[in-house]
Structure formats: C-alpha cells, structure tokens
Design an enzyme around this catalytic site. Structure first.
Site, PDB file in Angstrom:
ATOM      1  N   HIS A  26       4.670   0.258   0.058  1.00 27.51           N
ATOM      2  CA  HIS A  26       5.468  -0.527   1.000  1.00 27.51           C
ATOM      3  C   HIS A  26       4.621  -1.619   1.630  1.00 27.51           C
ATOM      4  O   HIS A  26       3.383  -1.572   1.569  1.00 27.51           O
ATOM      5  CB  HIS A  26       6.085   0.365   2.080  1.00 27.51           C
ATOM      6  CG  HIS A  26       5.082   1.114   2.907  1.00 27.51           C
ATOM      7  ND1 HIS A  26       4.456   2.264   2.464  1.00 27.51           N
ATOM      8  CD2 HIS A  26       4.584   0.877   4.140  1.00 27.51           C
ATOM      9  CE1 HIS A  26       3.639   2.702   3.393  1.00 27.51           C
ATOM     10  NE2 HIS A  26       3.682   1.869   4.418  1.00 27.51           N
TER      11      HIS A  26
ATOM     12  N   HIS B 189       0.839  -1.209   0.000  1.00 25.65           N
ATOM     13  CA  HIS B 189       0.000   0.000   0.000  1.00 25.65           C
ATOM     14  C   HIS B 189       0.868   1.249   0.000  1.00 25.65           C
ATOM     15  O   HIS B 189       2.066   1.198   0.282  1.00 25.65           O
ATOM     16  CB  HIS B 189      -0.903   0.039   1.242  1.00 25.65           C
ATOM     17  CG  HIS B 189      -0.128   0.199   2.517  1.00 25.65           C
ATOM     18  ND1 HIS B 189       0.646  -0.807   3.044  1.00 25.65           N
ATOM     19  CD2 HIS B 189       0.006   1.261   3.357  1.00 25.65           C
ATOM     20  CE1 HIS B 189       1.219  -0.377   4.160  1.00 25.65           C
ATOM     21  NE2 HIS B 189       0.858   0.874   4.364  1.00 25.65           N
TER      22      HIS B 189
ATOM     23  N   ASP C  91       0.376   4.946   2.014  1.00 23.22           N
ATOM     24  CA  ASP C  91      -0.433   5.286   3.185  1.00 23.22           C
ATOM     25  C   ASP C  91      -1.640   6.159   2.846  1.00 23.22           C
ATOM     26  O   ASP C  91      -1.505   7.176   2.143  1.00 23.22           O
ATOM     27  CB  ASP C  91       0.428   6.003   4.231  1.00 23.22           C
ATOM     28  CG  ASP C  91       1.446   5.044   4.838  1.00 23.22           C
ATOM     29  OD1 ASP C  91       1.131   3.856   4.975  1.00 23.22           O
ATOM     30  OD2 ASP C  91       2.552   5.507   5.156  1.00 23.22           O
TER      31      ASP C  91
ATOM     32  N   ARG D  78       5.268   6.280  14.506  1.00 23.26           N
ATOM     33  CA  ARG D  78       5.242   6.830  13.158  1.00 23.26           C
ATOM     34  C   ARG D  78       4.603   8.201  13.162  1.00 23.26           C
ATOM     35  O   ARG D  78       3.595   8.394  13.850  1.00 23.26           O
ATOM     36  CB  ARG D  78       4.414   5.884  12.280  1.00 23.26           C
ATOM     37  CG  ARG D  78       4.775   5.929  10.823  1.00 23.26           C
ATOM     38  CD  ARG D  78       3.808   5.137  10.014  1.00 23.26           C
ATOM     39  NE  ARG D  78       2.719   6.018   9.594  1.00 23.26           N
ATOM     40  CZ  ARG D  78       1.771   5.661   8.747  1.00 23.26           C
ATOM     41  NH1 ARG D  78       1.749   4.443   8.251  1.00 23.26           N
ATOM     42  NH2 ARG D  78       0.842   6.518   8.403  1.00 23.26           N
TER      43      ARG D  78
END
Ligand code: SIN
Length: 270
Positions: free
Chosen positions: A246, A101, A103, A261
C-alpha cells in the site's frame, strides 16, 4: 463465498471489499468474527464506513485476528503502546507510508495485518492505494516465476526509520525473506518485495539484484492489481500485509489527516 452476518461489496475484480452491517465499536458475535476472518482472506483489504472506534474497541477488533504487536520502527502512544498515531498537518515534513510497501517487512516475523482508523480526513485527497501481490505474482511470466523460485531478499528498517528517530542508540530490524511467499491461510503465492524495505536479492550481483528489484517494483504498481480507497471521516481500512502493498498519497498539505493504527502480529514468511 456468501456471508450471513455482513454485507460485502467488492471494490475491484482482484482486490478490496467494502463491508457493511457491522458495528466494530461493539463486541462482535462469533459468527461475525468467522466471516470477517474469511472476508479478509478473500479480499486482501477490507473497508468499513461510519465506525466510531476508541482505543479499546480498536484493539479489541484487532485481537480477533491475532495478537497485537508494537511497531518496531516508531513509538506507540504513551498510554497505549500498541497504537500508533497516523497524523499529518500543515507542519508535517513527511507522512507515514508515502512509498509503496508492506508494513515492517524488516521484522523477522512481519505483521499479518494493520488496521487503520481515520477520524479526520481532508475533504478531497489523502487516499490510500493497495496493490494485490497475488495478482502481481500471477501476472509474471513462467520464466520470471522460475527465476524467482527459491530466491530470498534482504529487508532493512535502518534507512526507513533512522531519518525519523532522535535516538542514535536505537537499532532497527533487518531480515531475509523469500521473494515469493505462500500465504498461510489461502495457500496462494504472492510477491514479497517492496521498494521501502527490500534492499538486495541474496546470492546474485548487486547489478542483477537492482535490475530485478526495479522491474518487480514497477510491475507491482500495475493499476490492474490495485484498489484506491477514498477515506471519509470514521472509516477503517484493514489490510493483509502478507499479500498486499500500500501507499498513502500526500496530496492534501496543509490539511489535516489523522487517526490511529494497530498492527496484528504475523509469522515468518514461508
Ligand atoms: C501506513 O502505511 O500505515 C499509512 C497508511 C495511510 O496513512 O493511509
């Protein structure tokens, strides 16, 4: 491209570079910031080792690349709502980002980038794979490029986040974006569909949409477009969501992999 304040070691010929000579926990000099902006544009995903980020330095680093945003799918930390915990252990039933995907492409303005800091990682396993969507686009035939020109697709967050939310009233974004996207900084074209969020190509039959999307998803996973990052404790990966996909490999259960994150705001894809 030469850099004066950082050392740059490319990871593969087409994507990724490891950056050294910079301590992200300290305030950065203007020249370092300029070079880091250049290096993320040049390599699409960059990696740092032996960093000791706390919540403040993590957010300060992220803000050099744009405003930080709240994750539209999962809640941030109570005291730090712009920070999302990425954590897996023996009790985990799933991990974030197990499928390929980019993000939050369900957002109307999907993020420019994401910066992941892991303080705890398994001795072996738990790598993250990144794939260059420039390379994927450039490798398509001219006929396929012509077919995709001007097409848009739906990106939906509902099926991604509904199973992991306990709030039935929560609504998740759903947006339509061009399938071929022009990067606002580099001007390069890249594929902008992914298996996690993209559900349907607009304006063609469902059968045609399914067939084309499955071809593109398989194409995007070509190892020639990829870099595989092997984490060590206190590493950082910073990826540009506008030109990469990723996936996080969950091959280390029941071991612990843990960190935080931040997400940098992006723009409407063009
Ligand atoms: C994510 O998709 O943000 C998670 C990536 C990772 O855990 O390596």
């Amino acid at each position: 491209m030469s850099y004066e304040t950082i050392q740059v070691t490319p990871s593969t010929p087409c994507i990724g570079a490891e950056i050294s000579g910079v301590n992200l926990a300290l305030p950065l000099q203007e020249r370092q910031i300029t070079e880091l902006r250049q290096v993320i544009a040049d390599y699409q995903v960059i990696f740092f080792r032996d960093q000791a980020l706390d919540f403040d330095s993590h957010q300060r680093f992220g803000r050099h690349f744009g405003e930080l945003m709240r994750h539209s799918g999962v809640a941030g930390l109570k005291e730090h709502p712009l920070i999302v915990a990425i954590h897996a252990d023996a009790d985990s039933k799933y991990v974030a980002g197990e499928n390929w995907h980019s993000d939050l492409t369900c957002d109307a303005e999907p993020p420019m980038g994401s910066i992941l800091y892991l303080h705890t990682v398994p001795e072996v396993g738990g790598d993250t794979l990144f794939s260059s969507m420039y390379a994927a686009y450039e490798a398509l035939s001219d006929r396929m490029k012509a077919y995709l020109e001007g097409l848009t697709a739906i990106h939906d967050g509902e099926h991604v986040y509904r199973p992991i939310t306990d709030d039935p009233s929560k609504r998740f974004p759903c947006s339509s974006h061009p399938i071929v996207r022009t990067h606002p900084v580099t001007g390069r074209r890249g594929l902008f569909v992914n298996r996690s969020y993209t559900t349907r190509i607009n304006g063609v039959s469902k059968e045609e949409s399914d067939a084309i999307l499955s071809y593109l998803y398989a194409h995007c996973m070509n190892p020639n477009f990829q870099v595989r990052f092997r984490w060590r404790p206190h590493s950082v990966a910073f990826w540009d969501n506008r030109c990469t996909q990723h996936m996080a490999v969950w091959d280390y259960h029941p071991q612990v992999r843990s960190g935080y994150r931040v997400t940098v705001k992006g723009e409407k894809p063009a």
